[in-house]
Design a protein around this motif. Sequence first.
Motif, PDB file in Angstrom:
ATOM      1  N   LYS A  34       4.257   8.569   4.154  1.00  0.00           N
ATOM      2  CA  LYS A  34       3.182   8.386   3.178  1.00  0.00           C
ATOM      3  C   LYS A  34       3.643   7.522   2.012  1.00  0.00           C
ATOM      4  O   LYS A  34       2.880   6.692   1.503  1.00  0.00           O
ATOM      5  CB  LYS A  34       2.685   9.745   2.697  1.00  0.00           C
ATOM      6  N   THR A  35       4.891   7.709   1.592  1.00  0.00           N
ATOM      7  CA  THR A  35       5.422   6.866   0.527  1.00  0.00           C
ATOM      8  C   THR A  35       5.442   5.411   0.945  1.00  0.00           C
ATOM      9  O   THR A  35       5.052   4.510   0.185  1.00  0.00           O
ATOM     10  CB  THR A  35       6.845   7.326   0.146  1.00  0.00           C
ATOM     11  N   ARG A  36       5.860   5.168   2.191  1.00  0.00           N
ATOM     12  CA  ARG A  36       5.941   3.783   2.681  1.00  0.00           C
ATOM     13  C   ARG A  36       4.551   3.173   2.851  1.00  0.00           C
ATOM     14  O   ARG A  36       4.319   2.009   2.471  1.00  0.00           O
ATOM     15  CB  ARG A  36       6.684   3.761   4.021  1.00  0.00           C
ATOM     16  N   VAL A  37       3.617   3.933   3.400  1.00  0.00           N
ATOM     17  CA  VAL A  37       2.261   3.416   3.623  1.00  0.00           C
ATOM     18  C   VAL A  37       1.584   3.114   2.288  1.00  0.00           C
ATOM     19  O   VAL A  37       0.800   2.167   2.174  1.00  0.00           O
ATOM     20  CB  VAL A  37       1.434   4.411   4.459  1.00  0.00           C
ATOM     21  N   SER A  38       1.904   3.904   1.267  1.00  0.00           N
ATOM     22  CA  SER A  38       1.315   3.683  -0.052  1.00  0.00           C
ATOM     23  C   SER A  38       1.717   2.340  -0.644  1.00  0.00           C
ATOM     24  O   SER A  38       1.063   1.845  -1.568  1.00  0.00           O
ATOM     25  CB  SER A  38       1.717   4.810  -1.010  1.00  0.00           C
ATOM     26  N   ARG A  39       2.786   1.746  -0.140  1.00  0.00           N
ATOM     27  CA  ARG A  39       3.262   0.468  -0.665  1.00  0.00           C
ATOM     28  C   ARG A  39       2.740  -0.730   0.131  1.00  0.00           C
ATOM     29  O   ARG A  39       3.039  -1.880  -0.210  1.00  0.00           O
ATOM     30  CB  ARG A  39       4.789   0.452  -0.668  1.00  0.00           C
ATOM     31  N   LEU A  40       1.991  -0.489   1.192  1.00  0.00           N
ATOM     32  CA  LEU A  40       1.420  -1.591   1.952  1.00  0.00           C
ATOM     33  C   LEU A  40       0.340  -2.273   1.117  1.00  0.00           C
ATOM     34  O   LEU A  40      -0.395  -1.622   0.375  1.00  0.00           O
ATOM     35  CB  LEU A  40       0.822  -1.085   3.264  1.00  0.00           C
ATOM     36  N   ARG A  41       0.243  -3.567   1.260  1.00  0.00           N
ATOM     37  CA  ARG A  41      -0.724  -4.346   0.494  1.00  0.00           C
ATOM     38  C   ARG A  41      -1.844  -4.811   1.418  1.00  0.00           C
ATOM     39  O   ARG A  41      -1.599  -5.489   2.414  1.00  0.00           O
ATOM     40  CB  ARG A  41      -0.026  -5.539  -0.175  1.00  0.00           C
ATOM     41  N   LEU A  42      -3.070  -4.436   1.076  1.00  0.00           N
ATOM     42  CA  LEU A  42      -4.251  -4.804   1.851  1.00  0.00           C
ATOM     43  C   LEU A  42      -5.046  -5.845   1.083  1.00  0.00           C
ATOM     44  O   LEU A  42      -5.261  -5.694  -0.123  1.00  0.00           O
ATOM     45  CB  LEU A  42      -5.102  -3.565   2.125  1.00  0.00           C
ATOM     46  N   GLY A  43      -5.482  -6.892   1.768  1.00  0.00           N
ATOM     47  CA  GLY A  43      -6.270  -7.898   1.071  1.00  0.00           C
ATOM     48  C   GLY A  43      -6.343  -9.217   1.802  1.00  0.00           C
ATOM     49  O   GLY A  43      -6.256  -9.256   3.043  1.00  0.00           O
ATOM     50  N   ASP A  44      -6.481 -10.289   1.049  1.00  0.00           N
ATOM     51  CA  ASP A  44      -6.685 -11.628   1.575  1.00  0.00           C
ATOM     52  C   ASP A  44      -5.657 -11.961   2.665  1.00  0.00           C
ATOM     53  O   ASP A  44      -4.460 -12.013   2.404  1.00  0.00           O
ATOM     54  CB  ASP A  44      -6.560 -12.638   0.429  1.00  0.00           C
ATOM     55  N   PRO A  45      -6.098 -12.220   3.898  1.00  0.00           N
ATOM     56  CA  PRO A  45      -5.143 -12.530   4.971  1.00  0.00           C
ATOM     57  C   PRO A  45      -4.306 -13.780   4.710  1.00  0.00           C
ATOM     58  O   PRO A  45      -3.193 -13.889   5.238  1.00  0.00           O
ATOM     59  CB  PRO A  45      -6.042 -12.723   6.200  1.00  0.00           C
ATOM     60  N   LEU A  46      -4.808 -14.704   3.907  1.00  0.00           N
ATOM     61  CA  LEU A  46      -4.043 -15.917   3.632  1.00  0.00           C
ATOM     62  C   LEU A  46      -3.036 -15.741   2.503  1.00  0.00           C
ATOM     63  O   LEU A  46      -2.264 -16.658   2.216  1.00  0.00           O
ATOM     64  CB  LEU A  46      -4.983 -17.075   3.293  1.00  0.00           C
ATOM     65  N   ASP A  47      -3.024 -14.585   1.848  1.00  0.00           N
ATOM     66  CA  ASP A  47      -2.020 -14.293   0.823  1.00  0.00           C
ATOM     67  C   ASP A  47      -0.727 -13.895   1.526  1.00  0.00           C
ATOM     68  O   ASP A  47      -0.704 -12.982   2.355  1.00  0.00           O
ATOM     69  CB  ASP A  47      -2.508 -13.165  -0.084  1.00  0.00           C
ATOM     70  N   LYS A  48       0.364 -14.547   1.193  1.00  0.00           N
ATOM     71  CA  LYS A  48       1.646 -14.296   1.863  1.00  0.00           C
ATOM     72  C   LYS A  48       2.190 -12.903   1.575  1.00  0.00           C
ATOM     73  O   LYS A  48       3.133 -12.450   2.242  1.00  0.00           O
ATOM     74  CB  LYS A  48       2.668 -15.355   1.462  1.00  0.00           C
ATOM     75  N   ASN A  49       1.635 -12.209   0.577  1.00  0.00           N
ATOM     76  CA  ASN A  49       2.075 -10.853   0.262  1.00  0.00           C
ATOM     77  C   ASN A  49       1.304  -9.784   1.051  1.00  0.00           C
ATOM     78  O   ASN A  49       1.674  -8.614   1.019  1.00  0.00           O
ATOM     79  CB  ASN A  49       1.883 -10.559  -1.232  1.00  0.00           C
ATOM     80  N   THR A  50       0.253 -10.157   1.737  1.00  0.00           N
ATOM     81  CA  THR A  50      -0.612  -9.181   2.397  1.00  0.00           C
ATOM     82  C   THR A  50       0.063  -8.573   3.624  1.00  0.00           C
ATOM     83  O   THR A  50       0.614  -9.286   4.466  1.00  0.00           O
ATOM     84  CB  THR A  50      -1.944  -9.841   2.797  1.00  0.00           C
ATOM     85  N   ASP A  51      -0.002  -7.249   3.722  1.00  0.00           N
ATOM     86  CA  ASP A  51       0.521  -6.525   4.883  1.00  0.00           C
ATOM     87  C   ASP A  51      -0.583  -6.169   5.869  1.00  0.00           C
ATOM     88  O   ASP A  51      -0.345  -6.126   7.083  1.00  0.00           O
ATOM     89  CB  ASP A  51       1.209  -5.229   4.438  1.00  0.00           C
ATOM     90  N   ILE A  52      -1.769  -5.853   5.372  1.00  0.00           N
ATOM     91  CA  ILE A  52      -2.884  -5.434   6.219  1.00  0.00           C
ATOM     92  C   ILE A  52      -4.088  -6.312   5.901  1.00  0.00           C
ATOM     93  O   ILE A  52      -4.549  -6.359   4.763  1.00  0.00           O
ATOM     94  CB  ILE A  52      -3.227  -3.948   6.011  1.00  0.00           C
ATOM     95  N   GLY A  53      -4.579  -6.991   6.927  1.00  0.00           N
ATOM     96  CA  GLY A  53      -5.699  -7.890   6.747  1.00  0.00           C
ATOM     97  C   GLY A  53      -7.014  -7.227   7.101  1.00  0.00           C
ATOM     98  O   GLY A  53      -7.174  -6.001   7.015  1.00  0.00           O
ATOM     99  N   ALA A  54      -7.962  -8.036   7.529  1.00  0.00           N
ATOM    100  CA  ALA A  54      -9.314  -7.560   7.810  1.00  0.00           C
ATOM    101  C   ALA A  54      -9.456  -7.126   9.261  1.00  0.00           C
ATOM    102  O   ALA A  54      -8.779  -7.650  10.151  1.00  0.00           O
ATOM    103  CB  ALA A  54     -10.327  -8.667   7.500  1.00  0.00           C
ATOM    104  N   ILE A  55     -10.352  -6.165   9.500  1.00  0.00           N
ATOM    105  CA  ILE A  55     -10.750  -5.809  10.855  1.00  0.00           C
ATOM    106  C   ILE A  55     -11.505  -6.993  11.442  1.00  0.00           C
ATOM    107  O   ILE A  55     -12.252  -7.686  10.747  1.00  0.00           O
ATOM    108  CB  ILE A  55     -11.626  -4.544  10.847  1.00  0.00           C
ATOM    109  N   ASN A  56     -11.332  -7.248  12.723  1.00  0.00           N
ATOM    110  CA  ASN A  56     -11.811  -8.502  13.293  1.00  0.00           C
ATOM    111  C   ASN A  56     -13.325  -8.676  13.288  1.00  0.00           C
ATOM    112  O   ASN A  56     -13.817  -9.795  13.179  1.00  0.00           O
ATOM    113  CB  ASN A  56     -11.282  -8.655  14.724  1.00  0.00           C
ATOM    114  N   SER A  57     -14.073  -7.602  13.419  1.00  0.00           N
ATOM    115  CA  SER A  57     -15.530  -7.758  13.513  1.00  0.00           C
ATOM    116  C   SER A  57     -16.224  -6.511  12.998  1.00  0.00           C
ATOM    117  O   SER A  57     -15.616  -5.430  12.892  1.00  0.00           O
ATOM    118  CB  SER A  57     -15.945  -8.009  14.964  1.00  0.00           C
ATOM    119  N   ALA A  58     -17.511  -6.646  12.717  1.00  0.00           N
ATOM    120  CA  ALA A  58     -18.306  -5.499  12.285  1.00  0.00           C
ATOM    121  C   ALA A  58     -18.388  -4.451  13.382  1.00  0.00           C
ATOM    122  O   ALA A  58     -18.353  -3.245  13.109  1.00  0.00           O
ATOM    123  CB  ALA A  58     -19.704  -5.965  11.879  1.00  0.00           C
TER     124      ALA A  58
END
Length: 492
Positions: A328-352
């Motif tokens: 949980k500590t490690r997952v809390s440090r994951l960065r979600l956001g803009d896929p083109l940002d080099k800092n992003t760990d988790i991007g967008a789901i592919n489709s609705a």
Amino acid sequence: MADDDATTAGNRPALGTALEYAPAPESRSVVAIRDSYDLFIDGVFTPAKSGERITTVNPADEQPLAEVAAAGEEDVDLAVVAARRAFDEVWGPMPGAERGKYLFRISRILAERAREFAVLESLDNGKPIKETRDVDIPLVAAHFFYYAGWADKLAHAGYGPDPRPLGVAAQVIPWNFPLLMLAWKIAPALATGNTVVLKPAETTPLTALLFAEVCQEADLPAGVVNILTGAGATGRTLVAHPGADKVAFTGSTAVGREIARVAAGTAKRVTLELGGKGANIVYDDAALDQAVEGIVSGIFFNQGHVCCAGSRLLVQESVADEVLERLKTRVSRLRLGDPLDKNTDIGAINSAAQLDRIRDLAGTGQAEGAESWSPACDLPERGYWFPPTVFTGVSQSHRIAREEIFGPVLSVLTFRTPEEAVTKANNTPYGLSAGVWTEKGSRMLWTANRLRAGIVWSNTFNKFDPASPFGGYKESGYGREGGRHGLEGYLV
């Protein structure tokens, strides 16, 4: 940046202070996306006879990227005829050493245009740029390089002294690794002397169409590779076409069953790489920090859009609480956001549609009594997003422990003995992958020998190499891709 009162001399952050990452977006200018794309048939881009078109969107912001043609029956027939002509007149009779030169050339061009492909893949798919840049595109180039080396050595591959190509290969690939799955399919097919008609996924066609430009740049003979964009109807027409000698499919188990029924009673050779519900087993003697990194990589890499994802975590009871705390500590440090940002760990789901499925199964997990946890996470207002989620209190009967979610959702179960771990790991209709974490070599080998999975990782997860075969058992399909084994499905 840290607050002024949290820094020491020299503007260094004080111990225990979290650093905020400044945005580091990759430039979109390295790739030129056309407003409209046609089909790639017989070496040229050709308007679809059907006249139908599909709009592909950026899953991170729901903005349209381009329109692509949707191939109909007449278009499929034209592509198969072109592939047959190229096989009979050019590619099939060509010496293996000459075919290998083309594959080496394609590999080199892919490496030279790697940044362009990485940005386009992130835009069309939603995955983080650091994954496309550091994993996907290098592996794509490596696959073509690897199979280029096999092109003139097929007599030494172990499939007889004079193995022959099958003919025309109909290939259908998924949206989770669009360009990498293309490489897994096309590279061995071309190395063995076959020609190809490939259909990329409806939501992620753009890198396949850019690959068509690479084929032109490499002066690949016309008709050797044909790219047909479209939806499910295009794929069904392609795999059922009587001119196809081989069908290769990666995707859902449900569609794999349909393809197997269509090919039954015909002379078509079929390989299927389908779903998975991989078990990631952590023993009490494992290096826990290393294991936690492997757990995170196993399920949150590519937003969990991985058929071999370690979506079931099996932890020995004596270390379960400690593993969960560290996880949980490690997952809390994951960065979600803009896929083109080099800092992003988790991007967008592919489709609705995929986001709806993830939400449905996650909701089912809560309704069945499992406990859901996600870190504090601000989701963007536009686009398709789902936070990394960990379920505890999961039993073998829960849907989230049995069905493939194909998203960033982890189910945690515990075990007491190695025998119980193996029993729980094998209690699934799938059999694609597994991971084992232990410092004891004997325990590792004992466990791996009893797991019914096509690939078992030792103290790591999601590691791929062009020279290593990949495939599954049971409802995860049949046949192997990659390595020497990947040649067999394209030879007679």
